[in-house]
Structure formats: C-alpha cells, structure tokens
Design an enzyme around this catalytic site. Sequence first.
Site, short mmCIF file in Angstrom:
data_model
loop_
_atom_site.label_atom_id
_atom_site.label_comp_id
_atom_site.label_asym_id
_atom_site.label_seq_id
_atom_site.Cartn_x
_atom_site.Cartn_y
_atom_site.Cartn_z
N ARG A 39 69.75 8.38 44.92
CA ARG A 39 68.42 8.38 45.56
C ARG A 39 67.37 7.70 44.69
O ARG A 39 66.43 7.10 45.20
CB ARG A 39 67.95 9.83 45.83
CG ARG A 39 68.75 10.60 46.83
CD ARG A 39 68.18 12.02 46.97
NE ARG A 39 68.46 12.86 45.79
CZ ARG A 39 69.59 13.53 45.59
NH1 ARG A 39 70.54 13.48 46.50
NH2 ARG A 39 69.78 14.26 44.50
N CYS A 128 65.88 29.58 30.40
CA CYS A 128 64.49 29.65 29.92
C CYS A 128 64.04 31.06 29.55
O CYS A 128 63.35 31.24 28.54
CB CYS A 128 63.56 29.06 30.97
SG CYS A 128 63.94 29.57 32.65
N SER A 158 57.86 27.30 38.84
CA SER A 158 58.40 26.01 38.35
C SER A 158 59.83 26.17 37.84
O SER A 158 60.56 25.18 37.74
CB SER A 158 57.52 25.43 37.23
OG SER A 158 57.51 26.31 36.12
N GLY A 159 60.24 27.40 37.55
CA GLY A 159 61.62 27.64 37.13
C GLY A 159 62.61 27.37 38.25
O GLY A 159 63.82 27.25 38.01
N HIS A 241 56.76 31.55 31.89
CA HIS A 241 57.36 32.87 32.10
C HIS A 241 56.73 33.88 31.13
O HIS A 241 56.50 33.57 29.95
CB HIS A 241 58.87 32.84 31.80
CG HIS A 241 59.67 32.04 32.78
ND1 HIS A 241 59.17 31.57 33.97
CD2 HIS A 241 60.98 31.65 32.73
CE1 HIS A 241 60.12 30.91 34.61
NE2 HIS A 241 61.23 30.94 33.88
P1 A2P Z 1 67.13 12.67 41.86
O1 A2P Z 1 65.64 12.73 41.65
O2 A2P Z 1 67.64 11.29 41.97
O3 A2P Z 1 67.61 13.59 42.95
P2 A2P Z 1 64.85 19.19 39.68
O4 A2P Z 1 65.46 20.32 38.89
O5 A2P Z 1 63.40 19.01 39.41
O6 A2P Z 1 65.14 19.31 41.14
O7 A2P Z 1 65.57 17.81 39.14
C1 A2P Z 1 66.95 17.61 39.20
C2 A2P Z 1 67.31 16.26 38.54
O8 A2P Z 1 68.74 16.10 38.65
C3 A2P Z 1 66.69 15.06 39.22
O9 A2P Z 1 66.42 14.05 38.27
C4 A2P Z 1 67.81 14.59 40.16
O10 A2P Z 1 67.78 13.22 40.48
C5 A2P Z 1 69.02 14.86 39.32
N1 A2P Z 1 70.22 15.00 40.16
C6 A2P Z 1 70.43 15.87 41.17
N2 A2P Z 1 71.66 15.67 41.71
C7 A2P Z 1 72.23 14.64 41.03
C8 A2P Z 1 73.46 13.94 41.11
N3 A2P Z 1 74.39 14.25 42.01
N4 A2P Z 1 73.68 12.92 40.24
C9 A2P Z 1 72.75 12.58 39.33
N5 A2P Z 1 71.55 13.20 39.20
C10 A2P Z 1 71.29 14.22 40.04
#
Ligand code: A2P
Length: 335
Positions: A39, A128, A158-159, A241
Amino acid sequence: MFDTVAVVGATGAVGTIILELLEKRNFPAKKFRLLASARSAGKQIQLLGQTITIEELTHDCFQGIDLLIASTPDETAAEYLPSAVEAGVKVIDESGYWRMDPDVALVVPEINPEAALNAKGIIASPNCSTTQMVLAMKPLYDASKITRVIVSTYQATSGAGLQGNVDLTEGTKAALNGTEYKYKAFVHPIAFNAIPQIGSHKYEGYTSEEMKMVYETRKILGDESILVCPTCVRIPVSNCHSESILVETERPISVAEAKELFAKTPGITVVDDLSTSTYPMPSTCTGSDDVFIGRIRKDLSNPNGLAFWCVSDNLRKGAATNAVQIAELLSKHSD
Ligand code: A2P
C-alpha cells in the site's frame, strides 16, 4: 557503525517516531532503507537529508541490510523476520510475536544490554506497559529483591495504533453530537469510558496484555520468581500510559531511599510533590523519552510495600525510543 539500516513499518504510528528519533539523534549509517506494505510502496520520505522511496516488504528484500528495526503487526513480524535473520541481518522487533521465544533477547538497554550484545537472532523490544514498569522496578530490585508487584494500568488509545486515536477523536465528537460512531480499534466506546480489557483472554481470566506484563517482566529482570498481578485498562487519553504500581521488597525501602534510587537512574525522572499538586500526567509527559515517577509512598498495609505512580510516552520509551536505544547500543559495538 552499520552501513545500511532499514526501518520496516516506517509509515506506522511507531515507525514515524523511529524515523524522527534516528534524525534527531543523528543515527550513524551510510544508507537508510524504508519498508512497509505494498500500500505504501513508492511513496517518498525525507530522512537525514536523503529522499527515500518506500519499498515493499518481501522475503527477498533483506540483501545488503546490516541492521533492521521493525514495527509491524505481529503476523507480519512472524512471517518476514526469520528471512531477515537468515540473510544475516541484525533485527530489532517491536511486535509482540517473538518476545517470549527462548532464542530471542528481550531488551531494555538500561537493564539488560548484554542480552542485546549476545543475541544471535531477533532482539525484541518489550510491550509498552512492561517497559516503563520494569525500568521503574530495576533500581528498587537492585537495592532489595522485589518479590511481588500489583499494577493497574491506564493506557492511552495510541497504543492501539493510528486507528486507536481516530476512534477516540471521532467517538468523542459523535458522543457530544449525539450521533452514531462505529468503533474499529475497541470493542466498546472509548469516549467517556474506561475499558478493562486490552487484548483477548489469555490465562485464568487475565488478558493477553496482562500476561505480557507477567512473562516479560520475569524475562527482562531474569527472575522467574517475581509474582505479578496486573489489571490493564484502556482510558480515553490519546497518548502516554499511566500505571499505579505497588511493589513488595525483601527488606523495606523508605520513600526517601526510593526517591534517591529513582533519581539516579538514567531514563527516570522523579516528579513528586503532592503539596503543590506536582506529579507526572499524560499531558505533561507526552513527547518525552523518559519514564516519570511520582506519588511515591509507603504501603500502609505492608511495611515491605512501596506504592508509586508511573507515566511514560508509550510510543517513545514504550516503543520507538527503546528500539532506537537498542540500535545505538549495537551500532556502538559493531566496529
Ligand atoms: P502500511 O502503512 O503500508 O500499511 P500502525 O501500527 O500504526 O498501524 O503501523 C503498522 C505499520 O506496519 C505500517 O507501517 C504498515 O505499513 C506496516 N505493515 C502492516 N502490514 C504490513 C505488511 N503485510 N507488510 C509490510 N508492512 C506492513
């Protein structure tokens, strides 16, 4: 110093702060690579004067990386990080997936740096709520072994990732306007509420978040005998927290001794004067890398008990800061 350092999950709530810290602390590396899901692949981010294009995380993307800091959902860490280790990369993982694996080091650099330096595979950063509690426990534990901890947490939205804070803001607006809002990160409305469940049922009526505090505390302090009774609660605060902690030690520790022990521990700041209503709060601790302690007092029901209030930025020392500190430790010893 490592030549090439990569951040996986660079677009997430914690990943964004990791990048901010690498820049602010001038992390030494010749090259940075940023990875996320398909994405985000192709988007560009500025870091330490370099324009970096986000790459998609795949099993074959690890060639040429020396150190990798990952902050992704558990299932992503489970699937991809073993490929990174196989490719010879040093891996620091923020997810919960690998922490309790016996071959994985679970590290708070102020407490067990040697575990990071001796690690053969993944180095995990703790949950955390655990990190701030064990950092507070460590100076007391070194003065007199802690036998038991009773902890209640007041955890920020935010957690639960970026969606947690969207739920808090949009849910609060809807509640004030008398309209409907469908919560995505929480099983109950978080606006004007307190939810005594973080994670799912894990063991004997305790949730997964609570059992992380039990298991991870023992692993980091290297003491399987510590008794921990946690209650984890989500509250409508966006960041930081808070924890009400009661420790029992083998010999009594006075308030004055505890204050001195806390004050001389790197990473801990004591903020404690009830007479002037001075104590740590989420609103005063957000954006800081330290763990803040106040309301230090004797347990009126037990001479060996000591109670205190502990607040820390869950996205920083609870996540990004701890991971970057581990990275700095490895970097210093990599030459
Ligand atoms: P992306 O922004 O492309 O979805 P948060 O905890 O704030 O939701 O962030 C999760 C992080 O992990 C984001 O950078 C997200 O990227 C990444 N992520 C989630 N699923 C995948 C995946 N299948 N492969 C690589 N990165 C991932």
